[in-house]
Design a protein around this motif. Structure first.
Motif, mmCIF file in Angstrom:
data_model
loop_
_atom_site.group_PDB
_atom_site.id
_atom_site.type_symbol
_atom_site.label_atom_id
_atom_site.label_comp_id
_atom_site.label_asym_id
_atom_site.label_seq_id
_atom_site.Cartn_x
_atom_site.Cartn_y
_atom_site.Cartn_z
ATOM 1 N N LYS A 231 -8.517 6.765 -0.604
ATOM 2 C CA LYS A 231 -7.682 7.221 0.512
ATOM 3 C C LYS A 231 -6.896 8.484 0.167
ATOM 4 O O LYS A 231 -5.921 8.817 0.849
ATOM 5 C CB LYS A 231 -6.683 6.120 0.905
ATOM 6 N N ASP B 144 0.827 -1.205 0.000
ATOM 7 C CA ASP B 144 0.000 0.000 0.000
ATOM 8 C C ASP B 144 0.864 1.259 0.000
ATOM 9 O O ASP B 144 2.096 1.198 0.042
ATOM 10 C CB ASP B 144 -0.979 -0.006 1.174
ATOM 11 N N TYR B 145 0.186 2.413 -0.043
ATOM 12 C CA TYR B 145 0.899 3.677 -0.185
ATOM 13 C C TYR B 145 1.881 3.919 0.953
ATOM 14 O O TYR B 145 2.930 4.551 0.764
ATOM 15 C CB TYR B 145 -0.098 4.838 -0.274
ATOM 16 N N GLN C 77 -6.438 2.771 -4.689
ATOM 17 C CA GLN C 77 -6.387 3.422 -3.376
ATOM 18 C C GLN C 77 -6.922 4.859 -3.436
ATOM 19 O O GLN C 77 -6.647 5.673 -2.564
ATOM 20 C CB GLN C 77 -4.944 3.443 -2.848
ATOM 21 N N SER D 51 -3.622 0.549 -8.067
ATOM 22 C CA SER D 51 -3.836 -0.195 -6.818
ATOM 23 C C SER D 51 -5.182 0.106 -6.165
ATOM 24 O O SER D 51 -5.469 -0.410 -5.083
ATOM 25 C CB SER D 51 -2.710 0.135 -5.829
#
Length: 428
Positions: A333, A293-294, A330, A328
Motif C-alpha cells: 500500500k 493499520d497505517y 503493508q 505490519s
C-alpha cells in the motif's frame, strides 16, 4: 529559615562555595594550570547555544540573551515555537540540552530555546518582582515585562524563523515572574511553566493578582505548576485558589516532587512541563502495531497537531513508521500511504520516503529503494539522508563514481546545515 531567605541567600552561598573550591584547586601545587592546558589542547568545542547582547531602551543598558536552535534548523525553512527561560545564566544550559534531547527522542516538537539573562543577583531580585513593602531591591517586573514585549521578543522573531507559539519558563523568583506574565492582558506567551515559584513574595499577593485577571477574562494559555519538598513557598495556597476555578477559566496542572529540594527540582520539573505541552507526542514501532493499520497511525499523528507546538513527522517518527510498515506487511500500500503523508504532512514526505528506502536498501531490494528515492528527487537533492541512501544503492551496483558523488554530497550538506556530530557520523 523562610523561603525568601532560601531563595536569595541559598544561591549566593552556592556561588561563594564554588568560588572557594575553585580558588583552592587553582592554588594546589601542580593542579589547575597544567590540567587545564592539557585538557583543552587540540579539543573541539561542543556548542549547544550562543550568547548575545543588545541595547535596551527599557533598562538604559545592554541586556544579554542566549539562543539554542533545534537540530536540523538550517536544513529546512520551517518556523518553530520558542521556549523562553528566565534566569538563563543559571538555567539555560540544562534547559536547552533537555529540549534538544526530548525532541531528538521523539517526545516533544523541536523548538528554539531563548535564555533571558539577568545581570547578577540584585538584577534577578529586581526584575522578577513587582513593587511592594519588601524594599527597594524589588519592584522591576513591569520594566522586565516591557523589555520582553517590546525588545527581546521582536528581536528573536526578526532573527530566527519563529512561529506564533511562545512558552515562558521560570524557577523560584523566575517562576514568580512567569506567573506574573500570565496575568498580563495581551501577554505574548501562550504557555507557562512555573517551577517552585516564589508565591510567598509580597504576602502571597499574586493570588489576588490572578483573581483580578480571571475576573476580566479566561486565561487560554496552559500552566504547568510544580513544587519540591519545601515549605512556605505559597504554592500550596496558589493550588487551593486554582482549584476554585473551572477549566474554562484556566487550564492548569500541578505536580509535586517530594524527593527533590528547591535547587534540584528545576530539571525534572521542566522535563515534565515540556511533556505536559506535548502529551503522547511520539510512538515507537510496537505502539504503532497496536493501533492497527497505517490510517490509524496517521490519525494519531494528526491529533497531535493540536498540541502547543504542533506536530511534524520528524526523523525518529519516520524511522519508526518505516519499521512499522515493514513489520505490519503493508508495503503493498506504499503509494496510498505516501499519498496520505503528502496530503496531511507535506513537510515530512521526503524523510518518510527516505526511511522507507533505507529499509529496502538494508533488505537488498535496491530497485524499490531507487524508485522511492526517485519519487522525491527534487526535494531529495537538498537532503543529506537522501544522498546517503542513493550512495548505498549505487554501492550495491558496484558503481563507485556515483557512490562517491552522492556520499560527498551528503557530507557537504551535513556541513552546510551544521548537523550535530551524531548526525554526521550516521552519514559516514
Amino acid at each position: 529559615m523562610n523561603s525568601k531567605t532560601i531563595t536569595t541567600f541559598g544561591r549566593g552561598l552556592c556561588a561563594f562555595l564554588l568560588l572557594l573550591i575553585s580558588q583552592a584547586w587553582a592554588e594546589a601545587p601542580g593542579n589547575s594550570r597544567q590540567i587545564h592546558t592539557s585538557a583543552s589542547h587540540g579539543a573541539n568545542a561542543i556548542i549547544a547555544g550562543y550568547e548575545f547582547s543588545h541595547d535596551s531602551n527599557e533598562f538604559k543598558t545592554q541586556r544579554r540573551y542566549m539562543v539554542s536552535l533545534p537540530e536540523g534548523y538550517y536544513g529546512n525553512t520551517r518556523r518553530y515555537p520558542v521556549l523562553y527561560v528566565v534566569d538563563a545564566d543559571f538555567q539555560f544550559q540544562h534547559v536547552s540540552a533537555l529540549a534538544l534531547h526530548l525532541a531528538r527522542m521523539g517526545k516533544i516538537a523541536p523548538m528554539i530555546v531563548v535564555g533571558i539573562a539577568n545581570q547578577g543577583q540584585s538584577d534577578y531580585l529586581y526584575t522578577t518582582t513587582w513593587k511592594s513593602d519588601e524594599g527597594e531591591a524589588f519592584g522591576g517586573a513591569d520594566t522586565f515585562y516591557r523589555y520582553l514585549l517590546k525588545e527581546l521578543l521582536p528581536s528573536i522573531d526578526g532573527q530566527y524563523r519563529t512561529n506564533s507559539h511562545r512558552a515562558l519558563a521560570g524557577y523560584s523568583l523566575g517562576g514568580l515572574f512567569t506567573l506574573y506574565a500570565m496575568t498580563q492582558t495581551g501577554s505574548p506567551f501562550d504557555a507557562y511553566l512555573a517551577m517552585s515559584p516564589s508565591v510567598w513574595y509580597d504576602k502571597m499577593h499574586y493570588i489576588e493578582l490572578l483573581k483580578r485577571r480571571l475576573q476580566k477574562a479566561p486565561i487560554q494559555a496552559p500552566l504547568f505548576l510544580t513544587l519540591a519538598n519545601e515549605q512556605e513557598m505559597g504554592v500550596d495556597e496558589l493550588v487551593s485558589a486554582l482549584e476554585g476555578y473551572d477549566k474554562q477559566q484556566i487550564h492548569w496542572q500541578f505536580k509535586q516532587y517530594p524527593s527533590e529540594n528547591h535547587f534540584t527540582t528545576a530539571l525534572p520539573a521542566l522535563n515534565d512541563g515540556l511533556l505536559f505541552l506535548s502529551p503522547n507526542y511520539g510512538l515507537d514501532g510496537g505502539e504503532m502495531l497496536a493501533l492497527g493499520d497505517y490510517r490509524a497511525v496517521l490519525d494519531y499523528f494528526a491529533k497531535r497537531k493540536a498540541n502547543w507546538a504542533g506536530f511534524h513527522i520528524e526523523w525518529l517518527q519516520a524511522y519508526q513508521f518505516g519499521k512499522y510498515l515493514f513489520w505490519s506487511k503493508q508495503l503493498n500500500k506504499l503509494d496510498e500511504i505516501l499519498a496520505a503523508v503528502k496530503k496531511e504532512f507535506p513537510d515530512s514526505l521526503t524523510i518518510v520516503t527516505v526511511q522507507l528506502a533505507k529499509g529496502f536498501n538494508i533488505k537488498g531490494d535496491g530497485a524499490r529503494a531507487k524508485a522511492l528515492l526517485d519519487s522525491v528527487s527534487k526535494e531529495g537533492e537538498a537532503s543529506p539522508y537522501w544522498h546517503r541512501e542513493m550512495s548505498l544503492y549505487y554501492q550495491s551496483l558496484g558503481d563507485e563514481t556515483k557512490t562517491q558523488r552522492h556520499q560527498q554530497k551528503a557530507l557537504a550538506l551535513a556541513e552546510q546545515y551544521r548537523l550535530n556530530t551524531w548526525e554526521r557520523w550516521e552519514l559516514q
